[in-house]
Design a protein around this motif. Structure first.
Motif, PDB file in Angstrom:
ATOM      1  N   TYR A 219       0.843  -1.190   0.000  1.00 39.84           N
ATOM      2  CA  TYR A 219       0.000   0.000   0.000  1.00 39.84           C
ATOM      3  C   TYR A 219       0.878   1.240   0.000  1.00 39.84           C
ATOM      4  O   TYR A 219       1.196   1.803   1.045  1.00 39.84           O
ATOM      5  CB  TYR A 219      -0.977  -0.028   1.179  1.00 39.84           C
ATOM      6  CG  TYR A 219      -1.912  -1.206   1.114  1.00 39.84           C
ATOM      7  CD1 TYR A 219      -2.690  -1.419  -0.016  1.00 39.84           C
ATOM      8  CD2 TYR A 219      -2.003  -2.113   2.143  1.00 39.84           C
ATOM      9  CE1 TYR A 219      -3.546  -2.504  -0.110  1.00 39.84           C
ATOM     10  CE2 TYR A 219      -2.853  -3.197   2.065  1.00 39.84           C
ATOM     11  CZ  TYR A 219      -3.624  -3.388   0.928  1.00 39.84           C
ATOM     12  OH  TYR A 219      -4.462  -4.465   0.846  1.00 39.84           O
ATOM     13  N   LYS A 220       1.281   1.678  -1.179  1.00 38.82           N
ATOM     14  CA  LYS A 220       2.189   2.807  -1.355  1.00 38.82           C
ATOM     15  C   LYS A 220       1.515   4.132  -1.036  1.00 38.82           C
ATOM     16  O   LYS A 220       2.195   5.110  -0.727  1.00 38.82           O
ATOM     17  CB  LYS A 220       2.686   2.841  -2.802  1.00 38.82           C
ATOM     18  CG  LYS A 220       3.408   1.598  -3.223  1.00 38.82           C
ATOM     19  CD  LYS A 220       3.710   1.637  -4.720  1.00 38.82           C
ATOM     20  CE  LYS A 220       4.344   0.346  -5.160  1.00 38.82           C
ATOM     21  NZ  LYS A 220       4.606   0.352  -6.609  1.00 38.82           N
ATOM     22  N   ASN A 221       0.199   4.169  -1.142  1.00 37.05           N
ATOM     23  CA  ASN A 221      -0.547   5.418  -1.010  1.00 37.05           C
ATOM     24  C   ASN A 221      -1.445   5.464   0.218  1.00 37.05           C
ATOM     25  O   ASN A 221      -2.209   6.402   0.376  1.00 37.05           O
ATOM     26  CB  ASN A 221      -1.406   5.609  -2.266  1.00 37.05           C
ATOM     27  CG  ASN A 221      -0.579   5.518  -3.522  1.00 37.05           C
ATOM     28  OD1 ASN A 221       0.337   6.290  -3.722  1.00 37.05           O
ATOM     29  ND2 ASN A 221      -0.886   4.542  -4.366  1.00 37.05           N
ATOM     30  N   HIS A 222      -1.366   4.438   1.052  1.00 31.38           N
ATOM     31  CA  HIS A 222      -2.250   4.329   2.216  1.00 31.38           C
ATOM     32  C   HIS A 222      -1.492   3.729   3.397  1.00 31.38           C
ATOM     33  O   HIS A 222      -0.566   2.952   3.213  1.00 31.38           O
ATOM     34  CB  HIS A 222      -3.438   3.410   1.907  1.00 31.38           C
ATOM     35  CG  HIS A 222      -4.300   3.899   0.797  1.00 31.38           C
ATOM     36  ND1 HIS A 222      -4.012   3.634  -0.525  1.00 31.38           N
ATOM     37  CD2 HIS A 222      -5.430   4.623   0.809  1.00 31.38           C
ATOM     38  CE1 HIS A 222      -4.938   4.197  -1.277  1.00 31.38           C
ATOM     39  NE2 HIS A 222      -5.813   4.797  -0.491  1.00 31.38           N
TER      40      HIS A 222
ATOM     41  N   ASN B 228       4.251   2.199   4.912  1.00 31.99           N
ATOM     42  CA  ASN B 228       3.855   1.730   3.584  1.00 31.99           C
ATOM     43  C   ASN B 228       4.586   0.435   3.233  1.00 31.99           C
ATOM     44  O   ASN B 228       5.032   0.224   2.112  1.00 31.99           O
ATOM     45  CB  ASN B 228       4.098   2.797   2.517  1.00 31.99           C
ATOM     46  CG  ASN B 228       3.381   4.090   2.823  1.00 31.99           C
ATOM     47  OD1 ASN B 228       3.974   5.044   3.291  1.00 31.99           O
ATOM     48  ND2 ASN B 228       2.092   4.110   2.581  1.00 31.99           N
TER      49      ASN B 228
ATOM     50  N   GLU C   4     -12.435  -0.244  -4.586  1.00 25.36           N
ATOM     51  CA  GLU C   4     -11.091  -0.509  -5.079  1.00 25.36           C
ATOM     52  C   GLU C   4     -10.737  -1.992  -4.998  1.00 25.36           C
ATOM     53  O   GLU C   4     -11.184  -2.710  -4.111  1.00 25.36           O
ATOM     54  CB  GLU C   4     -10.033   0.262  -4.259  1.00 25.36           C
ATOM     55  CG  GLU C   4     -10.079   1.750  -4.398  1.00 25.36           C
ATOM     56  CD  GLU C   4     -11.017   2.432  -3.405  1.00 25.36           C
ATOM     57  OE1 GLU C   4     -10.883   3.637  -3.230  1.00 25.36           O
ATOM     58  OE2 GLU C   4     -11.896   1.756  -2.811  1.00 25.36           O
TER      59      GLU C   4
ATOM     60  N   SER D  78      -0.966  -2.571  -4.677  1.00 23.89           N
ATOM     61  CA  SER D  78      -1.404  -1.322  -4.053  1.00 23.89           C
ATOM     62  C   SER D  78      -2.803  -0.949  -4.514  1.00 23.89           C
ATOM     63  O   SER D  78      -3.370  -1.565  -5.423  1.00 23.89           O
ATOM     64  CB  SER D  78      -0.434  -0.186  -4.412  1.00 23.89           C
ATOM     65  OG  SER D  78      -0.555   0.155  -5.793  1.00 23.89           O
ATOM     66  N   TYR D  79      -3.355   0.076  -3.876  1.00 25.32           N
ATOM     67  CA  TYR D  79      -4.559   0.731  -4.357  1.00 25.32           C
ATOM     68  C   TYR D  79      -4.104   2.025  -5.000  1.00 25.32           C
ATOM     69  O   TYR D  79      -3.091   2.617  -4.612  1.00 25.32           O
ATOM     70  CB  TYR D  79      -5.533   1.042  -3.209  1.00 25.32           C
ATOM     71  CG  TYR D  79      -6.170  -0.185  -2.601  1.00 25.32           C
ATOM     72  CD1 TYR D  79      -6.819  -1.124  -3.389  1.00 25.32           C
ATOM     73  CD2 TYR D  79      -6.154  -0.378  -1.233  1.00 25.32           C
ATOM     74  CE1 TYR D  79      -7.420  -2.244  -2.821  1.00 25.32           C
ATOM     75  CE2 TYR D  79      -6.763  -1.487  -0.665  1.00 25.32           C
ATOM     76  CZ  TYR D  79      -7.391  -2.410  -1.465  1.00 25.32           C
ATOM     77  OH  TYR D  79      -7.988  -3.504  -0.909  1.00 25.32           O
ATOM     78  N   ALA D  80      -4.869   2.517  -5.950  1.00 25.49           N
ATOM     79  CA  ALA D  80      -4.547   3.777  -6.626  1.00 25.49           C
ATOM     80  C   ALA D  80      -4.516   4.919  -5.608  1.00 25.49           C
ATOM     81  O   ALA D  80      -5.191   4.862  -4.579  1.00 25.49           O
ATOM     82  CB  ALA D  80      -5.580   4.064  -7.714  1.00 25.49           C
ATOM     83  N   PRO D  81      -3.723   5.953  -5.905  1.00 29.23           N
ATOM     84  CA  PRO D  81      -3.702   7.126  -5.005  1.00 29.23           C
ATOM     85  C   PRO D  81      -5.093   7.748  -4.907  1.00 29.23           C
ATOM     86  O   PRO D  81      -5.901   7.647  -5.828  1.00 29.23           O
ATOM     87  CB  PRO D  81      -2.745   8.098  -5.682  1.00 29.23           C
ATOM     88  CG  PRO D  81      -2.022   7.317  -6.726  1.00 29.23           C
ATOM     89  CD  PRO D  81      -2.869   6.129  -7.053  1.00 29.23           C
ATOM     90  N   VAL D  82      -5.328   8.398  -3.797  1.00 31.27           N
ATOM     91  CA  VAL D  82      -6.588   9.113  -3.588  1.00 31.27           C
ATOM     92  C   VAL D  82      -6.622  10.301  -4.540  1.00 31.27           C
ATOM     93  O   VAL D  82      -5.637  11.000  -4.723  1.00 31.27           O
ATOM     94  CB  VAL D  82      -6.691   9.588  -2.118  1.00 31.27           C
ATOM     95  CG1 VAL D  82      -7.937  10.417  -1.917  1.00 31.27           C
ATOM     96  CG2 VAL D  82      -6.657   8.397  -1.196  1.00 31.27           C
ATOM     97  N   GLU D  83      -7.777  10.498  -5.148  1.00 31.86           N
ATOM     98  CA  GLU D  83      -7.937  11.605  -6.099  1.00 31.86           C
ATOM     99  C   GLU D  83      -7.981  12.934  -5.404  1.00 31.86           C
ATOM    100  O   GLU D  83      -8.451  13.074  -4.322  1.00 31.86           O
ATOM    101  CB  GLU D  83      -9.221  11.417  -6.907  1.00 31.86           C
ATOM    102  CG  GLU D  83      -9.245  10.139  -7.689  1.00 31.86           C
ATOM    103  CD  GLU D  83     -10.606   9.844  -8.290  1.00 31.86           C
ATOM    104  OE1 GLU D  83     -11.528  10.653  -8.155  1.00 31.86           O
ATOM    105  OE2 GLU D  83     -10.735   8.798  -8.896  1.00 31.86           O
TER     106      GLU D  83
END
Length: 128
Positions: free
Chosen positions: A52-55, A90, A116, A123-128
């Motif tokens: 999870y690179k973005n969370h 992360n 998601e 990972s999950y996509a970055p938050v918009e």
């Protein structure tokens, strides 16, 4: 006040799944809480390579048996009911359900929208 049951989430857009896992997203980004809360089941025998690179994520085991491996150190930690683990850096990790399905309560920051699924890199996509 937000009150929701797992059975209300079943079969909706907030009931996500992928190979070896299913997750009911109980609290999501649109609820405005600043985090999301999920009821996640990892199927016995599943091995999930996640990053999870973005969370940030915290997991609390309700039932089942498994392990989480820190990919960077190779250290493996057992997971049983009452175990909590937090991915505060992360951390790339491998989650395994070994003895039985794992039932986890997962908290994500920033919160997920609710539909998601993991990308190829875990990972999950970055938050918009």
């Amino acid at each position: 006040m937000i009150v929701v049951t797992s059975s209300e989430i079943a079969g909706t857009a907030r009931d996500a799944s992928g190979p070896g896992w299913e997750s009911r997203r109980m609290i999501v980004r649109d609820d405005g809480m600043g985090h999301s809360v999920h009821e996640t089941r990892v199927k016995k025998g599943a091995e999930l390579h996640l990053h999870y690179k973005n969370h940030f994520e915290t997991n609390y085991c309700i039932s089942g048996e498994g392990e989480v491996e820190d990919v960077q150190t190779g250290k493996v930690f057992p997971i049983r009911p009452g175990t909590i683990y937090a991915l505060n850096k992360n951390d790339p990790h491998i989650l395994r359900a070994t003895g039985s399905d794992l039932l986890l309560v997962c908290v994500f920051t920033p919160p997920l929208a609710g539909n998601e699924v993991h990308r190829k890199d875990g990972s999950y996509a970055p938050v918009e």
